[in-house]
Design an enzyme around this catalytic site. Sequence first.
Site, short mmCIF file in Angstrom:
data_model
loop_
_atom_site.label_atom_id
_atom_site.label_comp_id
_atom_site.label_asym_id
_atom_site.label_seq_id
_atom_site.Cartn_x
_atom_site.Cartn_y
_atom_site.Cartn_z
N HIS A 649 0.85 -1.21 0.00
CA HIS A 649 0.00 0.00 0.00
C HIS A 649 0.88 1.25 0.00
CE1 HIS A 649 -2.70 3.15 1.23
NE2 HIS A 649 -1.94 3.37 2.29
N HIS A 702 -9.14 11.35 4.66
CA HIS A 702 -8.67 12.47 5.49
C HIS A 702 -9.81 13.35 5.98
CE1 HIS A 702 -5.15 11.22 3.17
NE2 HIS A 702 -4.50 11.49 4.28
N CYS A 734 -6.59 5.11 2.28
CA CYS A 734 -5.59 4.76 3.30
C CYS A 734 -6.30 4.14 4.49
CB CYS A 734 -4.80 6.02 3.70
SG CYS A 734 -3.35 5.69 4.73
N1 GLN Z 1 -1.78 -0.22 7.21
C1 GLN Z 1 -1.64 1.14 7.60
C2 GLN Z 1 -2.97 1.70 8.07
O1 GLN Z 1 -3.95 1.35 7.55
C3 GLN Z 1 -1.12 2.00 6.48
C4 GLN Z 1 -0.86 3.41 6.93
C5 GLN Z 1 -0.22 4.30 5.90
O2 GLN Z 1 -0.26 4.03 4.75
N2 GLN Z 1 0.35 5.40 6.30
O3 GLN Z 1 -3.03 2.52 8.94
ZN ZN Z 2 -1.71 5.01 3.46
#
Ligand code: GLN
Ligand code: ZN
Length: 768
Positions: A649, A702, A734
């Site tokens: 990710h 966000h 995210c």
């Molecule tokens: N696995 C993390 C989360 O979901 C990824 C955080 C990130 O990409 N900064 O919080």
């Molecule tokens: Zn992220």
Amino acid sequence: MATVLSANLGYPRIGEKREWKRALEHFWSHKISKDEFLAKVKALRLSYLKKQRDIGVDLIPVGDFSLYDHVLDTAVLFGLIPDRFDQGEKEISLETYFSIARGNKDAEASEMTKWFDTNYHYIVPEISNRTQPRITRNRLLDLFQEAKQELGITAKPVILGPITLLKLSKGYDQEHFRTLLDALIPLYIKVLNELHQAGAEWVQIDEPILVKTLPEEDLAVFKPVYQQIKNGVPGLKLLLQTYFEAVDAYRDIVQLPVDGIGLDFVYGKAANLAAVKKYGFPADKVLAAGVIDGRNVWKNDLSATFAELETLLQAAGGKDKLWVTPSSSLLHVPVTITNEKELDPVLKNALAFADEKLGEAVTLTHGLNEGKAAITGLLEANKKDIETLQQSAHRNNQAVRKELDQLGDDLPTRPGSYRLRQQIQADAFNLPLLPTTTIGSFPQTTEVRQARRNLRKGEWTKAQYDQFIRDEIARWIKIQEEIGIDVLVHGEFERNDMVEYFGEKLAGFAFTRFGWVQSYGSRCVKPPLIFGDVAWTGPMTVKESAFAQSLTRLPVKGMLTGPVTIYNWSFVRNDIPQADVFNQIALALQKEVHALEEADIRMIQVDEPALREGLPLKEEKKKGYLHNAVYAFRLATSFVNNDTQIHTHMCYSEFDEIIEAIDALDTDVISIEAARSHGEIISTFEDFKYKKGIGLGVYDIHSPRIPSVDEIKSYAERALKVLDPKIFWINPDCGLKTRKPEEAIPALKNMVEAAKEVRQELSDRIEK
Ligand code: GLN
Ligand code: ZN
């Protein structure tokens, strides 16, 4: 008598115990009045100046202190205010200043972005065709006079140079660059003249843009601009300061019409040193030698640096022509090591934060002026401190060394090709078209944070805490099943931070109590120290992942932070190459991946949200970095069976320079942030035919706003114009740790509904 001088380029703002942060946040939340706030920050500012004087720094900067960000300060100084905040104020009020940085109820904040390749973020100045540069208030003059009146210090004002300022700004057409520059220069001259009249001898003009690979026409601008400034303030001495890398156009730059040139002999050491040796240094200028690392936390090898400085002294042509400085502003390192009471002395004695670094500059300067014999004792103590850490068990883990030695040059490779894996995994997991998933974390509620605090304070036993975590996991597995998500996560409730969590469990890491640095505005981070050989000491995530998997028949992703991200968000030892540290972390993670696989976790996500931010500034160094990053990632992940699905990710969307490296990670599935930047990234995939599993974020996490089904669908549909539905995943941008459950749950429901509708539309289309 001519002497070498010590000079500082910039001092941390935040205070030894983040007093600055507290003052700001109390002011913003109306806990203190404006007058109280201004008094507090003034006291802090003066204490920093005084401290630098007590350490013995000859040239102390002013203007480096900021109430938020120095780029914003410069923009505001010259009236470069976004139109939506411009109320025709003659002087920009504190309220407007903070509104530009943080937004207010009527207008969105200015964008912020990374300051070169550091983890500091500056406010991007916005210039429109309406913007009329003007001097709002000469804050440098205020600060210069304050230092003089309150402490009798004749400081060296620091200002961001006009060319870097404009290059970092946005909103204007490139053809206006010249016009804007022409409008700014007389304003710079006026500001500098006022400083000169008030008694300033030197001013430091920062032009860090000079370390980037600049096109000829940009480089050509420097000479006329600095000639004009020089002519405008004949008596004032100008130091043109660069940092973070070597300058490419050394010969042109040292001939610019200024009185001193500041070069980085840490991050640009090889090239800058070679240039000085090859071409010499002009006799009429001061060489400000940035020999102390302004961005990392280790003691300087003073003996080696002393020898280098002797060479530079020769090149500069006299003691009055050399300054000893940090390689950049000390904004990027913590304030002082003195408050760290719990660190292993072997480590502590090898560390130098801002104050200690200034002490090193002063020592070296003293040695150059008085002769090396005057500092012999200090050099010996320094040598011993560095060697003690170097020879300690922390840095001599033979098992780790052996594993590193055995690594080959070829990229580690999965047993089967992606095509083969795709088929095997399709059979193994039997997922629907457009599978839905999330990125890993679920809301870190007050209860979750309270539980951690209870454990830390000893109010809860470990067993109580573990039970709490298990209950949270169980609750959220159920929530995910009810929402109808296809691939689940355990929620990361046991993690405070995605690097610290792993650092605490791996050998080779240490944590300070007060080692904070400013990230943006009042936000500070406390990076872990990777000070020794990194090694796996036992499972870090298996318990939680296996428990989560035991509760459901749907696949649960194991969740790790990748080697490059762990590296980039830490202060890292500099006695071995970057690639070796990447690989040490990767080898440790490899064991964790293996342990997860053994525990029958069949999907494993290795997050690399910081992969891009470590990209070097120089074009010629980018390839090597990306190769090493890909190597380490594959070292950690590629040995798994074909039916184990590797995910990664990344939460940013500028992929143009790294897309090939991303592809080379050879992950089965990648999730990328997309909605936050309004889907801009989608066009990248028009040109680059990505063929492996991919999820472009369908909503921005966000914001607390709950995205509608239609909005989510429209992102997915846009992405599906360029990506094959057979490889496409549906996920948010995210992790959801910063959201509240009442925001996350309805948003995920809408996401699942959107996925269903798009699936239906796709199958209708196929039938037709
Ligand atoms: N696995 C993390 C989360 O979901 C990824 C955080 C990130 O990409 N900064 O919080
Ligand atoms: Zn992220």
